[in-house]
Design an enzyme around this catalytic site. Structure first.
Site, PDB file in Angstrom:
ATOM      1  CG  ASP A  75      -0.274  -0.031   2.537  1.00 21.76           C
ATOM      2  OD1 ASP A  75       0.004   1.052   3.093  1.00 21.76           O
ATOM      3  OD2 ASP A  75       0.002  -1.133   3.050  1.00 21.76           O
ATOM      4  CG  ASP A 164      -6.446   3.888   6.749  1.00 21.69           C
ATOM      5  OD1 ASP A 164      -6.550   3.418   7.893  1.00 21.69           O
ATOM      6  OD2 ASP A 164      -5.397   4.426   6.331  1.00 21.69           O
ATOM      7  CD  GLU A 166      -4.415   4.089  10.331  1.00 19.31           C
ATOM      8  OE1 GLU A 166      -3.414   4.030  11.079  1.00 19.31           O
ATOM      9  OE2 GLU A 166      -4.378   3.836   9.110  1.00 19.31           O
TER      10      GLU A 166
END
Length: 276
Positions: A75, A164, A166
């Protein structure tokens, strides 16, 4: 003479007091407290940037998995700039995810080179969105993502988009939301993404963050593939609701590009996810 000494003493005391105050005022160029948390610039977040700080690294990374065969992937974000995709391909990397957007205020300036470059060497690729639940709604961020590189097409080479979600690099870990509020925000994003693309978004997260900020909510496990972050020899405990991971980010210090990942299966399984 007594008056002169008294004046000198008073002046010295005043200067000493001023010297104590100056560091607190923080003038330009003043030394920073080495223990103070440095807040990065908005837009600079990338997948897994909080993993080492919060979960650390445990042993040699990426050793054990559910499936006997793993397919290597990477990534990338703007931090990598122009990526040497041929080098990665020749090293065995067969899939990639590229950061497309963050919040509703940032688009990756290297997106074209990274997204098209990975495709052009033969990789199956997709894009991801770095969530900032404290700035706008989940639906608004899903729209921004889809409109700026996060779409999906059934060409056999395009993976579904990734949320994503987090640690917050800019402030409070859970973005100021309650656990129920965070679950609602994630649901808002994934529902809108599916409405726009027809695909269930992949959820990237770490078990410790998920537990803290969603209360280890289990409701997404039956619909949204899991991409879990843990830099260790085993993937460890998964967030509630998921019986297995689809992808595992196992290190941030791999060759050519730091963030390396296992896809839980052979290349045909990567292709199956791309095809929906």
């Amino acid at each position: 003479m007594r008056v002169h000494r008294s004046g000198t003493t008073l002046a010295g005391a005043a200067l000493a007091a001023l010297a104590l105050l100056l560091p607190l005022a923080g003038p330009a160029g003043a030394a920073q407290d080495p223990g103070a948390r440095q807040v990065p610039e908005r837009g600079s977040a990338s997948m897994g940037m909080g993993v080492l700080e919060h979960d650390g690294r445990d042993g040699a990374p990426g050793g054990i998995s559910i499936q006997a065969v793993q397919t290597e992937g990477v990534d990338v974000s703007s931090h990598q700039g122009n990526v040497a995709w041929s080098t990665l391909w020749n090293s065995g990397v067969k899939w990639a995810y590229v950061k497309a957007t963050e919040g509703t205020y940032y688009k990756n300036t290297y997106f074209a080179q990274q997204y098209n470059g990975s495709y052009n060497v033969g990789m199956i690729r997709g894009s991801y969105h770095f969530a900032t639940p404290d700035t706008t709604t989940g639906a608004a961020q899903a729209d921004y993502f889809v409109n700026n590189g996060g779409g999906w097409s059934k060409d056999g080479r395009t993976l579904p988009g990734v949320l994503d979600i987090e640690w917050n690099p800019y402030g409070a870990t859970c973005y100021g939301k309650t656990q129920a509020g965070m679950v609602a925000w994630i649901r808002d994003f994934v529902n809108r993404y599916k409405y726009r693309t027809g695909r269930d978004a992949v959820i990237y997260t770490a078990t410790s963050w998920w537990t803290q900020c969603t209360g280890n909510y289990s409701g997404f496990g039956s619909t949204n593939p899991l991409w879990v972050a843990r830099y260790a020899s085993t993937v460890g405990e998964l967030p509630a609701g998921w019986l297995y991971y689809t992808m595992w980010q196992y290190t941030s210090s791999g060759p050519t590009v730091g963030d390396h990942n296992h896809f839980n299966g052979d290349l045909s399984r990567v292709q199956a996810l791309a095809n929906g």
